[in-house]
Write an enzyme that holds these catalytic residues in place. Structure first.
Site, PDB file in Angstrom:
ATOM      1  N   THR A 124       0.906  -1.321  -0.096  1.00 48.79           N
ATOM      2  CA  THR A 124      -0.063   0.056   0.046  1.00 48.79           C
ATOM      3  C   THR A 124       0.633   1.127  -0.037  1.00 48.79           C
ATOM      4  O   THR A 124       0.615   2.314  -0.717  1.00 48.79           O
ATOM      5  CB  THR A 124      -1.070  -0.024   1.435  1.00 48.79           C
ATOM      6  OG1 THR A 124      -1.646  -1.067   1.302  1.00 48.79           O
ATOM      7  CG2 THR A 124      -1.816   1.293   1.217  1.00 48.79           C
TER       8      THR A 124
ATOM      9  N   HIS B 178       2.093   1.875  -3.431  1.00 46.80           N
ATOM     10  CA  HIS B 178       0.904   2.586  -4.096  1.00 46.80           C
ATOM     11  C   HIS B 178       0.956   3.955  -3.855  1.00 46.80           C
ATOM     12  O   HIS B 178       1.011   4.997  -4.980  1.00 46.80           O
ATOM     13  CB  HIS B 178      -0.369   1.963  -4.106  1.00 46.80           C
ATOM     14  CG  HIS B 178      -0.606   0.517  -4.376  1.00 46.80           C
ATOM     15  ND1 HIS B 178      -0.400   0.260  -5.654  1.00 46.80           N
ATOM     16  CD2 HIS B 178      -0.859  -0.596  -3.779  1.00 46.80           C
ATOM     17  CE1 HIS B 178      -0.672  -1.108  -5.752  1.00 46.80           C
ATOM     18  NE2 HIS B 178      -0.922  -1.707  -4.719  1.00 46.80           N
TER      19      HIS B 178
END
Ligand code: NAD
Ligand code: ZN
Length: 342
Positions: free
Chosen positions: A40, A43
Site C-alpha cells: 500500500t 502505491h
C-alpha cells in the site's frame, strides 16, 4: 517530530517535521520503534490511480509498526507507559451492526491508518485504545513490527481448515510466503506456491513451501502429478491479485475446493463460472485481520514454533527510507523494516 509524508500529489514521499499527535481520553500515544513497508505504501509512493482516488494530501503514511506506549488518555486503564504494542490499522466505527456484534473486521466505516488518518511512519502515533495490541515479551521486535501483514496471511490461511489438506498459494509476495509458513504450521500436507519471480519463489521455499512453481515455465497440472495428487487442491489462497493466477487456481481446485481471496485485482476478472458452479467451489474475500482473533492466533503460533523471521530480508534507518522503497520496488525483497530511533 519526523514523519514520512505524502506532501505533493505526485510520485514520492517526503521526510518532514510535523507536530506530535495529540491524544484524546480514549487514546494512547506510541513512540514508534520499527515499521514495515507495505505494498500500500508503494502505491502511495508511486501515486497510482488507487492512491490518487484514496489519499488526502498531506498525509503521514505507513501502518505496520511496533512501538512503546509513552502516554495514555484519562479513560485508558488496560495499557501502561512502557508497554510494547502494535496497532490494528483499521479503525472501526464501533456503532454499526457488525461492530456491535463483535464482527469489527466487517465494519463498513473502517478508516485506515496511513491512508485515511495519520499513519505510523513517524516518531509518534496516536491510536484509540481499542486498536492497540499488547505484545508478549517473547515476540521478536522485527516480527512484531509486521503483525499487520502477518495478520493478513494468518486471517487468509486459517479461513478454511488446512489440516491434512493440499494448499495452493498464488503469489509469493511477503504475505504469500508467510501464508505458506502458517499453512504448514497448521498441518497442511502439500503447500504449493506460484509466482513469476524466481527471487520470491526462493523466499517461499525458505518459509517452508513444499514446492515453488514458476508459472511461466511450469504447469500446475504437472506439479500435481509430481506430488502424487490426484484430485486437485483442497484450499486455495489467492495472494497475487493477478487474473491469470486466479483463473489457474480455479482450474486446479478439487471439487468442493475452497478459495480465500486476499489479492487485490486492479480491475474486473472474467472467470469460467461453470467451474465454480459444477465443481461447487467456494470463493471467499478476505480483508484485514479479525479483531482480535487473528492477533491472538499470530501470537500463539509464534509461541508454538512458527517461524516467519526469514520473510524479513532488509533493514534500513528511516532517514534512508528511499533505499527501502527502492528495494521493495525491485521485487527482490521480502519485508523491509525501517528503524525510527533517531
Ligand atoms: P506483492 O505484490 O508483494 O506480491 C504479489 C506477488 O504475486 C508478487 O511476488 C508477484 O510477482 C506475484 N505474481 C504476479 N503475477 C503472478 C501470477 N500470474 N501467478 C502467481 N504470482 C504472480 O503483495 P503482498 O504484499 O504479498 O500482498 C499480496 C496481495 O494481497 C496483493 O495483491 C495485495 O494488494 C493484497 N493485500 C490485500 C489485503 C486485504 O486486506 N485484502 C491486505 C494486504 C495486501
Ligand atoms: Zn462499524
Amino acid at each position: 517530530m519526523k514523519a514520512l509524508v505524502k506532501r505533493e500529489r505526485e510520485v514520492g514521499l517526503w521526510m518532514e517535521d510535523v507536530p506530535e499527535p495529540k491524544i484524546g481520553i480514549n487514546d494512547v500515544l506510541i513512540r514508534v520503534d520499527r515499521t514495515g513497508i507495505c505494498g500500500t505504501d508503494i502505491h502511495i509512493y508511486k501515486w497510482d490511480d488507487w492512491a490518487q482516488k484514496t489519499i488526502p494530501v498531506p498525509m503521514v503514511v505507513g501502518h505496520e509498526f511496533v512501538g512503546e506506549i509513552v502516554d495514555i488518555g484519562s479513560n485508558v486503564s488496560d495499557f501502561r507507559t512502557g508497554d510494547i504494542v502494535s496497532g490494528e490499522g483499521h479503525v472501526v466505527c464501533g456503532r454499526c451492526r457488525n461492530c456491535m456484534a463483535g464482527r469489527r473486521h466487517l465494519c463498513a466505516h473502517t478508516k485506515g491508518i496511513g491512508v485515511n488518518r495519520p499513519g505510523a511512519f513517524a516518531q509518534y502515533i496516536s491510536l484509540p485504545m481499542t486498536n492497540v495490541w499488547h505484545h508478549d515479551h517473547s515476540i521478536d521486535r522485527d516480527v512484531a513490527s509486521i503483525f499487520d501483514p502477518f495478520g493478513n496471511a494468518v486471517h487468509t490461511a486459517l479461513t478454511f481448515p488446512v489440516l491434512g489438506e493440499d494448499v495452493l498459494i498464488t503469489g509469493a509476495g511477503p504475505i504469500g510466503c508467510m501464508a505458506a509458513a502458517v499453512a504448514k504450521h497448521a498441518g497442511a500436507r502439500h503447500v504449493v506456491v506460484t509466482d513469476v519471480n524466481p527471487w520470491r519463489l526462493d523466499l517461499a521455499k525458505k518459509l517452508g513451501a513444499t514446492l515453488c512453481v514458476d508459472v511461466r515455465t511450469e504447469k500446475l497440472a504437472d506439479v500435481q502429478r509430481e506430488l502424487g495428487m490426484r484430485e486437485g487442491f483442497d484450499v486455495g489462497m489467492e495472494m497475487s491479485g493477478n487474473p491469470d493466477a486466479f483463473r489457474d487456481m480455479i482450474n486446479q481446485m478439487n471439487h468442493g475446493g475452497r478459495i480465500a481471496m486476499l489479492g487485490i485485482p486492479s480491475g474486473e476478472i472474467a472467470i469460467d463460472w461453470n467451474k465454480v458452479v459444477f465443481n461447487m467451489l467456494t470463493v471467499k474475500g478476505i480483508y484485514g485481520r479479525r479483531m482480535y482473533e487473528t492477533w491472538y492466533k499470530m501470537t500463539v503460533m509464534l509461541q508454538s514454533g512458527l517461524d516467519i523471521y526469514p520473510v524479513i530480508t532488509h533493514r534500513f534507518h528511516c532517514l534512508d527510507f528511499e533505499k527501502g522503497f527502492e528495494v521493495m520496488m525491485s521485487g527482490q525483497s521480502g519485508k523491509v523494516i525501517l528503524d525510527w530511533n533517531l
